[in-house]
Motif scaffolding. Structure first.
Motif, mmCIF file in Angstrom:
data_model
loop_
_atom_site.group_PDB
_atom_site.id
_atom_site.type_symbol
_atom_site.label_atom_id
_atom_site.label_comp_id
_atom_site.label_asym_id
_atom_site.label_seq_id
_atom_site.Cartn_x
_atom_site.Cartn_y
_atom_site.Cartn_z
ATOM 1 N N ALA A 160 22.398 16.337 4.771
ATOM 2 C CA ALA A 160 22.427 14.885 4.560
ATOM 3 C C ALA A 160 21.212 14.195 5.167
ATOM 4 O O ALA A 160 20.701 13.219 4.605
ATOM 5 C CB ALA A 160 23.704 14.298 5.141
ATOM 6 N N TRP A 169 20.925 9.761 4.047
ATOM 7 C CA TRP A 169 22.336 10.003 3.732
ATOM 8 C C TRP A 169 22.644 9.522 2.320
ATOM 9 O O TRP A 169 23.265 10.237 1.527
ATOM 10 C CB TRP A 169 23.226 9.294 4.753
ATOM 11 N N LYS A 226 23.427 11.988 -1.284
ATOM 12 C CA LYS A 226 24.791 11.997 -1.827
ATOM 13 C C LYS A 226 24.770 12.543 -3.246
ATOM 14 O O LYS A 226 23.948 12.159 -4.061
ATOM 15 C CB LYS A 226 25.373 10.584 -1.853
#
Length: 162
Positions: A60, A83, A87
């Motif tokens: 991430a 992050w 995703k």
């Protein structure tokens, strides 16, 4: 330190033409260093909790150093952006990391000499992944335009023989 220099130099080559001032630019160094330390602490804590959370956190936050180098932002902003950017791509990034680990391991088996090739290739692969995830094209437009075949000049007009 040296990873930052290699990563930064690879990044400059992908973004634009390099200049003399690109050899040393200390401004993003402290942000990069802070980001790297925060990522290391988070990943180590995740690995201590269980191995899987550490791997997920490493994936991430894998793009945070590139965010710092490109946008010159603070570490926490880079972590948030990394992050959000990763995703939905965690499996692909995990597989990329696994392939790069295997390639670097094989480079290390070759008396460490192979790492002279595999580490730069790995850094360029990660820079390309960042460019892909950030929605940018793989090569800057200037490079793509230079690679296009030049247009053929019009044929000279024939002069009638007298």
């Amino acid at each position: 330190g040296s990873e930052m220099c290699i990563r930064d130099r690879c990044w400059v080559c992908l973004v634009r033409s390099a200049s003399f001032n690109d050899l040393w630019n200390p401004k993003p160094f402290w942000h990069y260093l802070a980001t790297s330390l925060v990522i290391a602490i988070i990943v180590i804590l995740g690995l201590l909790a269980l191995i899987i959370p550490g791997i997920i956190l490493a994936i991430a936050f894998s793009m945070a150093p590139y965010v710092v180098l490109e946008k010159r932002v603070w570490p926490m902003t880079a972590l948030k952006e990394s992050w959000n950017m990763t995703k939905g791509s965690w499996l692909n990034l995990f597989l990329l990391g696994l392939v790069l680990f295997i390639i670097n391991f094989l480079g290390a088996l070759l008396l460490m000499i192979g790492l002279l090739v595999t580490i730069p290739v790995s850094l360029l692969a990660m820079a390309h992944a960042y460019r892909t995830l950030s929605g940018r094209q793989a090569l800057p437009e200037a490079v793509v335009e230079e690679e296009k075949a030049p247009e053929t000049p019009p044929a000279p007009e024939e002069v009638p023989a007298s």
